[in-house]
Every structure is written in C-alpha cells, then in structure tokens.
Motif scaffolding. Sequence first.
Motif, mmCIF file in Angstrom:
data_model
loop_
_atom_site.group_PDB
_atom_site.id
_atom_site.type_symbol
_atom_site.label_atom_id
_atom_site.label_comp_id
_atom_site.label_asym_id
_atom_site.label_seq_id
_atom_site.Cartn_x
_atom_site.Cartn_y
_atom_site.Cartn_z
ATOM 1 N N GLU A 484 67.775 -19.746 -13.704
ATOM 2 C CA GLU A 484 66.818 -18.911 -14.451
ATOM 3 C C GLU A 484 66.749 -19.356 -15.899
ATOM 4 O OE1 GLU A 484 66.140 -14.182 -15.672
ATOM 5 O OE2 GLU A 484 67.821 -14.783 -14.368
ATOM 6 N N THR A 488 63.091 -20.884 -17.220
ATOM 7 C CA THR A 488 62.299 -19.985 -18.058
ATOM 8 C C THR A 488 62.439 -20.368 -19.531
ATOM 9 O OG1 THR A 488 64.140 -18.392 -18.073
ATOM 10 C CG2 THR A 488 62.430 -18.082 -16.411
ATOM 11 N N GLN A 489 63.428 -19.844 -20.173
ATOM 12 C CA GLN A 489 63.631 -20.139 -21.589
ATOM 13 C C GLN A 489 65.082 -19.863 -21.966
ATOM 14 O OE1 GLN A 489 61.439 -17.456 -24.093
ATOM 15 N NE2 GLN A 489 61.839 -15.683 -22.801
ATOM 16 N N SER A 491 66.785 -17.912 -23.667
ATOM 17 C CA SER A 491 66.796 -16.630 -24.367
ATOM 18 C C SER A 491 68.211 -16.113 -24.510
ATOM 19 C CB SER A 491 65.941 -15.611 -23.617
ATOM 20 O OG SER A 491 66.521 -15.279 -22.385
ATOM 21 N N GLU A 610 64.327 -29.672 -14.389
ATOM 22 C CA GLU A 610 64.005 -28.432 -13.702
ATOM 23 C C GLU A 610 64.012 -28.613 -12.185
ATOM 24 O OE1 GLU A 610 60.345 -26.985 -15.229
ATOM 25 O OE2 GLU A 610 61.167 -26.425 -17.195
#
Length: 635
Positions: A484, A488-489, A491, A610
């Motif tokens: 994840e 995604t990023q 974060s 990815e």
Amino acid sequence: VHGLHQQWISLPANRAEYTSNPDRLLRMAGIDAPPGSAERMVFENRLFDGGPTGTFALANSLAAVLVVGCVIGFGVLRTRWTKLSTSERVAIGVALLLGLGALWAARSRSAMAACLLGCVVLTVAAALLPSDPVEPNVSDDTDDSDESAKIGRATADRRSKLRLLMTGMAGLFVSGLSVGALIAAVGNQEWFSQAPASIAFRFQYWRSTFKIAADHPFFGSGPGNFQAMYERYREPSANEQIADPHNFLFETLASGGFVGLGLLLMLLVLSGYFAYQRMVVIGPTGGQPRHATVNETAKWVWLGSGLTLIMIWLIGAAAGRTPDIEAHLFVIPLAIAAAYFVWPALARCHSSAIDLIATVALGSLLLHLFAAGGWTVPGVAIFVWVFAAMLTRANDTSRSVPTSNSRNARANIAVVVAGVGLLGLLNWMSLRPVQAAERELNLVQVAQQQRRRSAMDQAMQRAVAADSWAVDAVLLQSEMTHWELILTQDSTSIRQRWESQIAELLRRSGEDPAVYRLAALQHLHVYQRWGNPADLSAASDLLTQAGTWSPSNQWIAAQRSAIAAARGDGEQARKLAHTAAHLAQLGGNIERSLTRQMLYRVQMTGPVVEKGPSTAAASDLLANQLDSPDVTTQN
C-alpha cells in the motif's frame, strides 16, 4: 494409497504444469523465486526429485507411518499365518505390498532399511519366542500346581536366553548384509551416490545441535525454536537451513535439553525392559481368549475410524484445507476393506504376539527417526507413544489377585477426566488459536480476490489477534501495508501503521534471522520506490542483526555488502563481499553460488518497482567489490 496416487497422478500433473508455466505455479504456491535464483533451484529439485508426501509436508514423515504399517502387516502374517483364512492372507498381503510400494516411492533410505530389518527381526524372533501359545480354559477350580507348571514350561532358562541373544545378534548382522545387497541390486543408484554426502550432512547437524545443548543444557532452545537457533551454530560448510536435526534424540536434546532427553531415554528403557520381561523372562502364560472380544471391540474400532474421518473433513473445511478429494475416492474404500480383513486377525493375536510386533514396530520407527526428521510431527509421534504405552502396561493379574471393581472404576474415571482436561487445555492454548488464525487468513484471501477492502482489513485484524504468538498473520499484514505504501504515497499515516506492524512482527519472531531478513526486504523495496534514507538505515540494522544470528548465511553477507557500498562504506562493502564469496564456495553446493543469490538493488528506481522489487545476482552487484582485494586478508 494416497502416496501412490501422488506418485502416479498428482506429482506428474504438477510437474507438467510447472514445465508449461513455472511462474504461475510459483505464484500459486506463494513462493518468490526469480529465474536463476537458489530458491527456484531448491523448488525444482524437490518437485522433480522428491517423492510422495501423503498428508504430510515431507516424504520422510510419510515413510515413518509406512514403516509402522508394513511391520505390523508383516508381523500379523508371520505370527498368525496358519490361523488366518485365505481372504485374510490375501487382504493383508495386498495391504503390505501397497505399503512397500509407497515406501519405495518415498525414496527414504533410512525408512526402507528400518522396515526390512524389522521384518527380518520379526522372522527370527517369532521362530525363537513362543509368541502364540495355546490359551488355557480358565475356571475357578484351576489347580495352582498345573498353572505353575505351565508358567515354568514357558520360562526360558539361562542357556536358552543366551542362545536367543546370540542368534538374534547373528540374525541382525546377516539381515543387515542382506538389506544392503538387496538395495544394491534393485535400488536407485542415487541412493548410493548421495548417501555419503547425506551422512556427512547429518553429522554437521548433530555437531551443531550438541553445541546448542551445551549452551542451553537444561531445556535447550525450547519447542519450535530450533530452526532459528540452529543458524547461530550452523557450520560454515553446512549447506542447508534445516528445521530439525534429522535425529529424534538430538531433536529432543535441542528442544528439551538434557532434561527432556533424559525423560525420553527413561521411557525407552522402561519400554524395552517391560517388553523383555513379558516376552523372555515371564513368557506367555495363556490368559483370557482374545477372540471372544473381537466382535465387542470391532464396533468401537469402526466408530472411532468413522468419527476420525469426519473430524478430518470438518477441521480441514474450517481451516480451508480440504483433503484431496480425488485421492480419498481411492483411499477410503480400500481402507475400509483393509480394516474389515485386518482388524479381526490382529484382534485374535495373543498378547505376547502383539508385544513382539509392537516392540519391533517401535524399534523400526525409531531406527528410521534416528536418521530422519519427523519426530515432532503429531501423526508420527503418536505411534511412539501408543507403542510405549502398550509395552509399559501392567501385567494381567486378574486371575491371581482379586481386584476391586469400584477402585478400577475410580481409576478409569480419573484417567478419562485427566485426558479430557489435557485435551481441552491443548485445544484452548494451541489448536484453537492456530485454527482461528488460519480461518481468518483464508477469509483475507477470499476478500482480496473479491476486492472487498473493508472485509479484508477486518479479517486481517482478527487473524492477528487470534494467535498472539504467530508470525504469519502479522507478516502478511506488514507485506500488504508495505505494498500500500509503494502503490499509493509515502504518507505519514501509512508509514506509521506499517512500522508498528514491523515492530510487532519482530517482537513475535524473537531472534529469528529469517523474519529479520523479510522485514529488511520490505524496507529495501520501499527504499527503491521512495528513496527514504531511513528505510535504508533500517534495512542495514535488521540485516546486521540477522547476520549476527546467522553468520554462515552468504546471502545476508552479500546484501549487507550492497547496502554498505550504497552508503559509501567501501571498506565494509569489500569485506562483506569477500565473506559472502568465501561462504558461497564452502560445501561445494551450487545453490550457495553468488550467481544464484538474488539481491535487492540498493537504489531509488521510482514507480518501476510497483510491479515488484528490482533484483540482480550477487555476482553482478558485487563485481566491483570482489575485484578489489580484501583489506582484512592483506592485513
């Protein structure tokens, strides 16, 4: 039958499927093995060279059960041949041939030798021991002097016992030569070409295991910790990272220390002593005719077998591991037929014959386990405990010493209550949490296939909470969160959640270098995506600790070298690269070659990872370090 079904049907189908699309089969098995890697080579060797495993994970475990079945079948034929009907002889003979065929397919040298030696010992011992006497009619007016005379005639004198011992020793020697000649004549040549190396490997295992016990003499490494602890003591030239030392005595020593080994040896000595007393010193003394209770006990055998089969299917369905339906279509009818013919013949055996068969079966099983793994597998260990219980039982004194029915009833009730309590405790502390975690992990897979993110997260949380000691659920959870983070990023919330999962993973794993390696690979993969120096530092720390616990692992040394080079520590990188090269050459195993050690590239490559981490062979990534001289060697 299940093993033969695998040998002739399942394994050829799996091999054909792998040949047509190897990557697909590896993904289905959940194995990350890039082309040319050592992991892929190991998988291919086991697939194409390995034998059937039945319902077990390893062929040696199946072979252990087959040894027991073959020895029992041969023992019934040897001791009851003249009293068996033609149909019983045929049924037992067919079952014995099927067992021997599956044992041959399993390719276990120790199991085949143990089985053949056991059959030879049964042949010799049944001829020397009066194992099936004529059973007297017991009545209240039985003359004590007649009974004493019968007991006296059944007792061997000193000269007979000496002859028995010498004849048995000679029989064992001749049988050993016969077994070796038979295997040499018709056996697989690979058994002989690899036998010296296999023996040498086992001596490596045992030396390392003894060092573990020397450092932890009382209780060893503890149950379930051998594989992680072994890496610290593994000899540099040892090629395999084993889960057990392939010897039941050393495995007990490693897991229970000298305390556990002493208790095991005490049990074996008592089993041998009581068996010797009943079969040689006391001898068969008649007793109640066993055939009178065949019909009474048969119903309990059928009831227990039926309930066991139902429980296998129910537990398998609950855990998401349904048994092989196709194999069971063959296994169940043949098992019912075998039980129909074999059980009455076995139930009519005199207790002395059963003692003989149990003794030889236990000895054959332990002989196999002396050079093979599987001692702690429940389906294998149960035979050891059952045979030991049979041989250490109290002698039948019902005809000479009056007993109290009420006292026996209270003792039986106490045993049942204690047994039920122990089973309940085992279920509550072990089986229940493991099965609950496996059930929730299966729900995770289903939800993932259906792309139901909320249901998947909830099932994952339940799997992690179900078993507070298990690593698998937390490892899968951290793997999913790290993906994840990559997809995604970077974060803060996702990273904090992932790092907390990694911390829980390490807490549960204890000092297992394999888990630390997996955690380090997650950090390296995230570093390839985002280039955060904290991930590189974390990976370096994890692998440094793993290298401390597994100093003979060439992959760890190679990956640490690549990280040191990326961080600008050229001297450390060269030192680790030459260490990895040195370890890779030890043992002469191509699986350890640096060309087959797939390392993670230590560089930021962005979105390209990815689809998967960027890897390369250690021989390529460490080429510059290996071309430079090792400064530690020069000094």
